[in-house]
Design a protein around this motif. Structure first.
Motif, mmCIF file in Angstrom:
data_model
loop_
_atom_site.group_PDB
_atom_site.id
_atom_site.type_symbol
_atom_site.label_atom_id
_atom_site.label_comp_id
_atom_site.label_asym_id
_atom_site.label_seq_id
_atom_site.Cartn_x
_atom_site.Cartn_y
_atom_site.Cartn_z
ATOM 1 N N ALA A 1 0.827 -1.206 0.000
ATOM 2 C CA ALA A 1 0.000 0.000 0.000
ATOM 3 C C ALA A 1 0.863 1.258 0.000
ATOM 4 O O ALA A 1 0.559 2.241 -0.694
ATOM 5 C CB ALA A 1 -0.936 -0.004 1.211
ATOM 6 N N ASP A 2 1.941 1.231 0.763
ATOM 7 C CA ASP A 2 2.835 2.389 0.815
ATOM 8 C C ASP A 2 3.498 2.629 -0.541
ATOM 9 O O ASP A 2 3.605 3.773 -0.996
ATOM 10 C CB ASP A 2 3.900 2.171 1.890
ATOM 11 C CG ASP A 2 4.780 3.406 2.083
ATOM 12 O OD1 ASP A 2 4.226 4.464 2.432
ATOM 13 O OD2 ASP A 2 6.005 3.303 1.878
ATOM 14 N N ALA A 3 3.941 1.550 -1.187
ATOM 15 C CA ALA A 3 4.563 1.685 -2.510
ATOM 16 C C ALA A 3 3.574 2.272 -3.508
ATOM 17 O O ALA A 3 3.933 3.110 -4.346
ATOM 18 C CB ALA A 3 5.070 0.332 -2.989
ATOM 19 N N TRP A 4 2.310 1.844 -3.411
ATOM 20 C CA TRP A 4 1.294 2.393 -4.317
ATOM 21 C C TRP A 4 1.120 3.886 -4.068
ATOM 22 O O TRP A 4 1.095 4.684 -5.009
ATOM 23 C CB TRP A 4 -0.031 1.667 -4.117
ATOM 24 C CG TRP A 4 -1.141 2.281 -4.903
ATOM 25 C CD1 TRP A 4 -1.967 3.296 -4.518
ATOM 26 C CD2 TRP A 4 -1.530 1.951 -6.242
ATOM 27 N NE1 TRP A 4 -2.846 3.621 -5.515
ATOM 28 C CE2 TRP A 4 -2.606 2.804 -6.584
ATOM 29 C CE3 TRP A 4 -1.090 1.011 -7.174
ATOM 30 C CZ2 TRP A 4 -3.233 2.749 -7.818
ATOM 31 C CZ3 TRP A 4 -1.721 0.961 -8.405
ATOM 32 C CH2 TRP A 4 -2.774 1.816 -8.725
ATOM 33 N N GLN A 5 0.978 4.273 -2.796
ATOM 34 C CA GLN A 5 0.770 5.679 -2.474
ATOM 35 C C GLN A 5 1.955 6.538 -2.911
ATOM 36 O O GLN A 5 1.793 7.681 -3.334
ATOM 37 C CB GLN A 5 0.532 5.841 -0.968
ATOM 38 C CG GLN A 5 -0.753 5.205 -0.474
ATOM 39 C CD GLN A 5 -2.001 5.820 -1.078
ATOM 40 O OE1 GLN A 5 -1.999 6.995 -1.427
ATOM 41 N NE2 GLN A 5 -3.052 5.039 -1.220
ATOM 42 N N GLN A 6 3.166 5.977 -2.801
ATOM 43 C CA GLN A 6 4.377 6.716 -3.177
ATOM 44 C C GLN A 6 4.697 6.573 -4.668
ATOM 45 O O GLN A 6 5.683 7.134 -5.139
ATOM 46 C CB GLN A 6 5.577 6.213 -2.347
ATOM 47 C CG GLN A 6 5.419 6.397 -0.849
ATOM 48 C CD GLN A 6 5.318 7.846 -0.458
ATOM 49 O OE1 GLN A 6 6.010 8.704 -1.011
ATOM 50 N NE2 GLN A 6 4.473 8.144 0.519
ATOM 51 N N ARG A 7 3.884 5.804 -5.383
ATOM 52 C CA ARG A 7 4.078 5.569 -6.825
ATOM 53 C C ARG A 7 5.457 4.973 -7.097
ATOM 54 O O ARG A 7 6.208 5.439 -7.965
ATOM 55 C CB ARG A 7 3.887 6.872 -7.601
ATOM 56 C CG ARG A 7 2.521 7.489 -7.358
ATOM 57 C CD ARG A 7 2.361 8.837 -8.021
ATOM 58 N NE ARG A 7 1.073 9.439 -7.667
ATOM 59 C CZ ARG A 7 0.649 10.617 -8.100
ATOM 60 N NH1 ARG A 7 1.427 11.333 -8.902
ATOM 61 N NH2 ARG A 7 -0.516 11.091 -7.732
#
Length: 319
Positions: free
Chosen positions: A240-246
């Motif tokens: 989820a963090d990787a998605w939010q940080q693109r």
């Protein structure tokens, strides 16, 4: 037998090298052998050369093209100025051909779509949220009986609002995912769909199979037309963090696969020799919304050179 995309890539590589004047006698012999080995090779070269002629004819008529060619001229030695037209054409022509074969019209007519490196979040009519990664597209089918999202390209994150009367379905060419209140990622890949569960559960099945497989929070599965294959667990917080940080987080992945991912987030074409880079692997956290920086990070860590020939064409080669 090589695919049309492979032949186009080979033709582009030969034309680039020919216009750079970097071929020795033995390489010229290999080029001649390649050209005459298959009529498709000759046809691919002729198509690109025709595009060059067309682009040169348009130079004085199209302001954007003139501007791009001017950039190429400023960076190119006097004796090689014609290469700017060639490279711009190759950069534009190859992706166009690939897009036509992958139903580009469907992308442009989609209900929601994003450009490369552009992320977007929308709240749907039922208060569910959908986030599209760069270079993604979906169609929406909402009525009194169902809530259906068709993923046409790329990757989405869905946060489903509860509605006991209407199932929420994400469909791809390979299968369907049914949920009643959950959060998950769906990504289209070559010939399959990758499902990553962040919360709750879904039931998934392939388009040629009625048997469903439950996939729970923290699990990942690959959906093909005939089956759903569970792949193991993931760290949902990290995903989820990787998605939010693109971000693209890779651990010991083939460089060629990483370059394919980054190419999806560029408006132009990333050209590289798969065989020459086949042995190189990557472990890194790369910015998907800044592919230039991602490519530079790769060049800093691996024995490769990244050459930005035009804003639409980048070449990655073994150092």
């Amino acid at each position: 037998m090589s695919s049309s995309a492979d032949i186009n890539e080979q033709a582009a590589d030969w034309l680039l090298r020919l216009h750079e004047g970097s071929l020795e006698a033995d390489e010229l012999a290999r080029f001649d052998a390649w050209k005459h080995a298959d009529s498709q090779h000759t046809a691919a070269l002729e198509r690109m050369q025709n595009f060059v002629a067309q682009m040169q004819a348009l130079r004085l008529q199209k302001a954007p093209v003139r501007a791009a060619l001017s950039v190429g001229r400023r960076r190119t030695p006097r004796g090689k100025r014609s290469i700017s037209a060639l490279l711009l054409v190759i950069a534009l022509a190859l992706p166009l051909g690939l897009l036509v074969r992958s139903q580009a019209a469907v992308y442009w007519l989609a209900d929601l779509r994003t450009a490369p490196a552009q992320w977007q979040t929308r709240t749907l009519a039922d208060q569910s949220q959908i986030s599209l990664a760069g270079n993604s597209a979906v169609d929406l089918h909402f009525d009194d009986q169902q809530r259906r999202v068709e993923l046409l390209r790329g990757e989405i994150l869905v946060d489903v609002a509860h509605d006991a009367q209407r199932p929420f379905i994400v469909a791809t060419e390979q299968g369907e995912i049914r949920a009643l209140g959950t959060r998950f990622l769906v990504k289209r890949e070559d010939g399959s769909t990758l499902l990553t569960m962040l919360e709750s559960r879904v039931a998934a099945h392939g388009v040629r199979s009625s048997a469903t497989t439950e996939v729970a929070a923290g699990e990942q599965a690959r959906i093909s037309p005939d089956q759903v294959q569970t792949l193991g667990t993931v760290d949902t917080a990290s995903v989820a963090d990787a998605w939010q940080q693109r971000q693209l987080v890779v651990q010991d992945q083939p460089l060629t696969a990483v370059l394919d991912e980054l190419a999806q987030q560029r408006a132009g074409y990333v050209h590289f020799d798969r065989a020459a880079l086949a042995e190189l692997r990557v472990s890194a956290v790369l910015p998907l919304d800044d592919s230039d920086r991602a490519l530079q990070l790769i060049a800093d860590a691996l024995p490769v050179d990244v050459q930005r020939i035009t804003p639409w064409l980048v070449r990655v080669s073994r150092r």
